[in-house]
Design a protein around this motif. Structure first.
Motif, PDB file in Angstrom:
ATOM      1  N   PRO A   1     -30.974  -9.898  14.079  1.00  0.00           N
ATOM      2  CA  PRO A   1     -30.317  -9.956  12.765  1.00  0.00           C
ATOM      3  C   PRO A   1     -30.828 -11.149  11.956  1.00  0.00           C
ATOM      4  N   GLU A   2     -30.638 -11.087  10.658  1.00  0.00           N
ATOM      5  CA  GLU A   2     -31.082 -12.164   9.773  1.00  0.00           C
ATOM      6  C   GLU A   2     -30.049 -12.360   8.667  1.00  0.00           C
ATOM      7  N   PRO A   3     -30.088 -13.506   7.996  1.00  0.00           N
ATOM      8  CA  PRO A   3     -29.118 -13.731   6.918  1.00  0.00           C
ATOM      9  C   PRO A   3     -29.330 -12.733   5.771  1.00  0.00           C
ATOM     10  N   VAL A   4     -28.219 -12.124   5.306  1.00  0.00           N
ATOM     11  CA  VAL A   4     -28.269 -11.148   4.221  1.00  0.00           C
ATOM     12  C   VAL A   4     -27.190 -11.498   3.202  1.00  0.00           C
ATOM     13  N   ASP A   5     -27.595 -11.566   1.914  1.00  0.00           N
ATOM     14  CA  ASP A   5     -26.647 -11.826   0.827  1.00  0.00           C
ATOM     15  C   ASP A   5     -25.845 -10.546   0.597  1.00  0.00           C
ATOM     16  N   LEU A   6     -24.542 -10.590   0.882  1.00  0.00           N
ATOM     17  CA  LEU A   6     -23.713  -9.386   0.825  1.00  0.00           C
ATOM     18  C   LEU A   6     -23.611  -8.834  -0.588  1.00  0.00           C
ATOM     19  N   ALA A   7     -23.461  -9.699  -1.582  1.00  0.00           N
ATOM     20  CA  ALA A   7     -23.335  -9.230  -2.964  1.00  0.00           C
ATOM     21  C   ALA A   7     -24.588  -8.479  -3.422  1.00  0.00           C
ATOM     22  N   ARG A   8     -25.759  -9.053  -3.097  1.00  0.00           N
ATOM     23  CA  ARG A   8     -27.017  -8.403  -3.486  1.00  0.00           C
ATOM     24  C   ARG A   8     -27.183  -7.079  -2.748  1.00  0.00           C
ATOM     25  N   ALA A   9     -26.842  -7.064  -1.439  1.00  0.00           N
ATOM     26  CA  ALA A   9     -26.956  -5.830  -0.667  1.00  0.00           C
ATOM     27  C   ALA A   9     -26.028  -4.750  -1.226  1.00  0.00           C
ATOM     28  N   ALA A  10     -24.804  -5.149  -1.645  1.00  0.00           N
ATOM     29  CA  ALA A  10     -23.853  -4.180  -2.199  1.00  0.00           C
ATOM     30  C   ALA A  10     -24.372  -3.590  -3.507  1.00  0.00           C
ATOM     31  N   SER A  11     -24.956  -4.436  -4.368  1.00  0.00           N
ATOM     32  CA  SER A  11     -25.466  -3.956  -5.659  1.00  0.00           C
ATOM     33  C   SER A  11     -26.601  -2.948  -5.461  1.00  0.00           C
TER      34      SER A  11
ATOM     35  N   ASP B   1     -21.723   8.741 -12.134  1.00  0.00           N
ATOM     36  CA  ASP B   1     -21.879   8.387 -13.549  1.00  0.00           C
ATOM     37  C   ASP B   1     -20.785   7.421 -13.988  1.00  0.00           C
ATOM     38  N   ALA B   2     -19.545   7.857 -13.810  1.00  0.00           N
ATOM     39  CA  ALA B   2     -18.448   7.101 -14.406  1.00  0.00           C
ATOM     40  C   ALA B   2     -18.001   5.933 -13.533  1.00  0.00           C
ATOM     41  N   GLU B   3     -18.179   6.044 -12.233  1.00  0.00           N
ATOM     42  CA  GLU B   3     -17.619   5.025 -11.356  1.00  0.00           C
ATOM     43  C   GLU B   3     -18.355   3.704 -11.545  1.00  0.00           C
ATOM     44  N   ARG B   4     -17.661   2.613 -11.211  1.00  0.00           N
ATOM     45  CA  ARG B   4     -18.289   1.303 -11.325  1.00  0.00           C
ATOM     46  C   ARG B   4     -17.948   0.444 -10.108  1.00  0.00           C
ATOM     47  N   LEU B   5     -18.769  -0.578  -9.893  1.00  0.00           N
ATOM     48  CA  LEU B   5     -18.643  -1.466  -8.728  1.00  0.00           C
ATOM     49  C   LEU B   5     -18.249  -2.868  -9.182  1.00  0.00           C
ATOM     50  N   ALA B   6     -17.289  -3.498  -8.441  1.00  0.00           N
ATOM     51  CA  ALA B   6     -16.883  -4.890  -8.691  1.00  0.00           C
ATOM     52  C   ALA B   6     -17.172  -5.686  -7.420  1.00  0.00           C
ATOM     53  N   VAL B   7     -18.139  -6.586  -7.507  1.00  0.00           N
ATOM     54  CA  VAL B   7     -18.503  -7.411  -6.342  1.00  0.00           C
ATOM     55  C   VAL B   7     -17.814  -8.769  -6.470  1.00  0.00           C
ATOM     56  N   GLU B   8     -16.975  -9.089  -5.512  1.00  0.00           N
ATOM     57  CA  GLU B   8     -16.177 -10.322  -5.563  1.00  0.00           C
ATOM     58  C   GLU B   8     -16.388 -11.140  -4.277  1.00  0.00           C
ATOM     59  N   THR B   9     -17.661 -11.373  -3.952  1.00  0.00           N
ATOM     60  CA  THR B   9     -17.976 -12.130  -2.728  1.00  0.00           C
ATOM     61  C   THR B   9     -19.255 -12.924  -2.911  1.00  0.00           C
ATOM     62  N   ASP B  10     -19.334 -14.069  -2.253  1.00  0.00           N
ATOM     63  CA  ASP B  10     -20.582 -14.836  -2.167  1.00  0.00           C
ATOM     64  C   ASP B  10     -20.968 -15.042  -0.698  1.00  0.00           C
TER      65      ASP B  10
END
Length: 649
Positions: free
Chosen positions: A502-512, A521-530
């Motif tokens: 395993p290696e370090p992974v930025d969760l917010a970037r991976a989620a995006s 189309d209509a749905e949206r994502l809210a990323v609230e983590t660092d």
């Protein structure tokens, strides 16, 4: 005085009449060829002669000018107390004889007429010299015997049949805290305690009665400070030279240290046998620390094992007294400063060589305060360090050091065994999981794939009979569904494998990035983590994609079974939770009675879904050593929490 030669006898004759002296010398030398006779006319000349050369015997007249024969004798005795002295005088009386005896004369002989008296005198001289020489030989032998006896480390003694010590050596006197002179002449009842004296009397009387030596073992006697010692006496019949007296010679070895070692070893063997049956590292360490406390009285002992990161030696088990003696149970980091306890323990761990310190406060390797006063640090391979410690200086003997080696070696072997067992359990659990998955695959293949196959067969028959285009469409749909099932089965199998690096992974970037792969189309994502997590990037991406896809399929207004928000936008949030992260939507959520089934392969509430998405999520989480659970979100939707995650600082 000693003889000039082995056989010769040098005689000094003192008489104020030179003619008498010469005559006496002539007849003595004729009577015994060993004699060499020199003369002196008075006591003063006689003393000068004695001071100038060695003589074996003095023969002196009584009446002489100046000091008489008795006074001469007294002066000789002052200088040469063992030299034979014969008073050969013409004036004889009981008073003179009594005075001569009181002054220490060897023999007394009155002068007579005739030459036979010189034969008698010669015999008296020879007897006196031989007796003196015999006495000196005996004294020399006794001195040699005393030197030999006193040089022996064992307790040596001669006790006669009355129980009186006739001879003892320095070792025995030192044991009782007194002198040889104080014990010799005393009885066993005066030297030993009642129990030991009674036992000793019984034993030496048995030896005297049977004439056979006797060996004893396990005899306990207290020294002058009251400390008990264990002895192994050997008692022999002994001839002390007097025909009417019998005695025994005793040679007694102090085996206290050996007895203590054997006792400790026996106790240690009982304790270490338990190490062969422990199941976990914690249980193994606990048994070892209890053994150190019980057998070695090492109240500050503990087992410190290296952590998974290899940066700290952590207490796996410690004796209860450690919690009382230290403000906190010690933890030993790798980067501890020089002079600290931790640095010393790490040095031992990395060098792989044990260290014994008898006086910790006086040792320059440790300059920080510590309740430990004596310590033995024993490395255990790659596992860690066994710390055996006590609150007193010089607490451990050479025997204890050997026992620590035995205990530590056994402990290391036990830890190796528990590691192997843990690995076997892991492999067994993994095999069981694989078997379960194989069962799932078998179920899917035998059951779920059978439905589209049945549809396909029926549609093919209908298409052949009617040529209806709708039947061909049904065939294509069935094939597409089987293809999707097979693809998901293969993906489920791939994602069930363990993560290797395993290696370090930025969760917010991976989620995006994962959100970009979801068709919406209509749905949206809210990323609230660092949060940065240690993971396999590809599999983490697949986990997020499947969670996002599940939210979109079941939480949005698309006409499906979960359509509770038609016309509204679905919001999916990614954030931190205790021990990991969550993915949450504001859709209708998962009914509580279905939450136990959603991660099963093939389970879905939608007829057009293969039911493998969340099963793949669970497999990816397990491969990372994580757990995943579903619960209610803050707005009532579905919330998936992934925990056991290893964050990166």
């Amino acid at each position: 005085m000693s003889a000039v030669s082995r056989d010769g006898i040098r005689v000094l004759h003192v008489d104020d009449d030179p003619d008498v002296s010469d005559l006496t010398a002539t007849f003595l030398e004729r009577a015994d060829k060993r004699f060499t006779v020199e003369t002196a006319v008075d006591a003063a000349e006689g003393l000068d002669r004695l001071d100038g050369r060695p003589f074996d015997c003095v023969v002196s007249d009584y009446e002489m000018p100046g000091p008489d024969g008795i006074e001469f004798l007294e002066r000789v005795r002052e200088r040469y107390p063992e030299l034979p002295f014969i008073l050969f005088t013409g004036k004889g009386s009981e008073a003179v004889a009594s005075e001569a005896i009181s002054a220490g004369v060897t023999d007394y002989l009155q002068k007579e007429t005739g030459t036979d008296q010189y034969t008698v005198l010669a015999n008296r001289i020879a007897n006196a010299v031989e007796h003196a020489r015999s006495r000196r030989r005996v004294e020399h032998s006794e001195r040699r015997l005393r030197k030999i006896v006193d040089s022996m480390p064992h307790l040596v003694y001669v006790v006669d049949e009355t129980g009186t010590y006739r001879l003892v050596n320095e070792a025995l006197a030192a044991f009782h805290g007194t002198t040889v002179e104080a014990i010799e002449g005393s009885t066993v009842d005066e030297v030993l305690d009642d129990r030991a004296a009674a036992q000793f009397r019984q034993d030496f009387r048995s030896v005297i009665a049977t004439g056979e030596p006797k060996r004893l073992s396990g005899v306990e006697v207290a020294d002058d400070e009251g400390e008990p010692h264990v002895f192994e006496p050997q008692v022999f019949p002994y001839d002390i030279g007097d025909a009417d007296e019998r005695a025994v010679l005793g040679v007694t070895r102090d085996v206290t240290e050996r007895a203590d070692r054997e006792r400790k070893l026996e106790r240690l063997q009982r304790r270490t046998s338990a190490l062969m049956h422990t199941e976990t590292a914690e249980e193994t360490a606990r048994v070892a620390t209890e053994a150190a406390d019980a057998v070695l009285e090492a109240r500050l002992s503990g087992v410190f094992l290296v952590d998974d990161a290899g940066e700290r030696l952590e207490p796996t088990a410690v004796v209860d007294a450690v919690n009382e003696a230290f403000d906190e149970v010690p933890v030993y980091p790798r980067d501890a400063p020089e002079g600290s306890r931790a640095a010393l323990v790490w040095d031992v761990f990395e060098a792989g060589e044990p260290v014994r310190i008898d006086d910790v406060p006086d040792d320059d390797r440790v300059d920080e305060p510590t309740p430990s006063r004596s310590v033995i640090l024993y490395p255990m391979g790659d596992h860690g360090v066994f710390v055996v410690s006590a609150e007193r200086t010089h607490a451990f003997s050479g025997t204890d050091e050997v026992l620590v080696e035995i205990l530590a070696t056994t402990l290391e072997a036990a830890l190796d065994r528990t590691d192997r067992r843990a690995e076997l359990r892991r492999q067994r659990d993994e095999l069981e999981r694989k078997n379960e998955r194989l069962g799932e695959f078998t179920s899917v293949v035998s059951h779920d794939l059978r439905n589209p196959l049945t549809v396909l067969n029926g549609a093919v028959d209908a298409a052949e009979a009617t040529g209806d285009p709708e039947q061909f469409e049904r065939c294509r749909n069935a094939v597409d569904r089987m293809d999707a099932m097979i693809e998901n089965l293969l993906e489920l199998s791939r994602h069930g494998e363990a993560i290797s690096e395993p290696e370090p992974v930025d969760l917010a970037r991976a989620a995006s990035r994962a959100w970009g792969t979801v068709e919406t189309d209509a749905e949206r994502l809210a990323v609230e983590t660092d949060l940065t997590v240690r993971a396999d990037p590809e599999r983490l991406a697949r986990l997020l994609e499947n969670l996002f896809g599940n939210s979109v399929e079941h939480g949005s207004g698309d006409g499906g079974e979960g359509d509770a928000r038609a016309g509204d936008d679905l919001v999916v949030r990614v954030g931190d939770c205790d021990g990991g992260f969550y993915v949450e939507d504001d859709g209708p959520g998962v009914p509580e009675d279905l939450r136990g089934d959603v991660f099963d392969s093939g389970f879905s509430t939608r007829p057009d879904n293969t039911g493998f998405g969340l099963a793949i999520v669970e497999r990816i989480a397990e491969a990372h050593g994580w757990s995943v659970d579903v619960t209610d979100g803050e707005t009532g939707g579905a919330r998936f929490e992934v925990t056991g995650v290893d964050p990166v600082e």
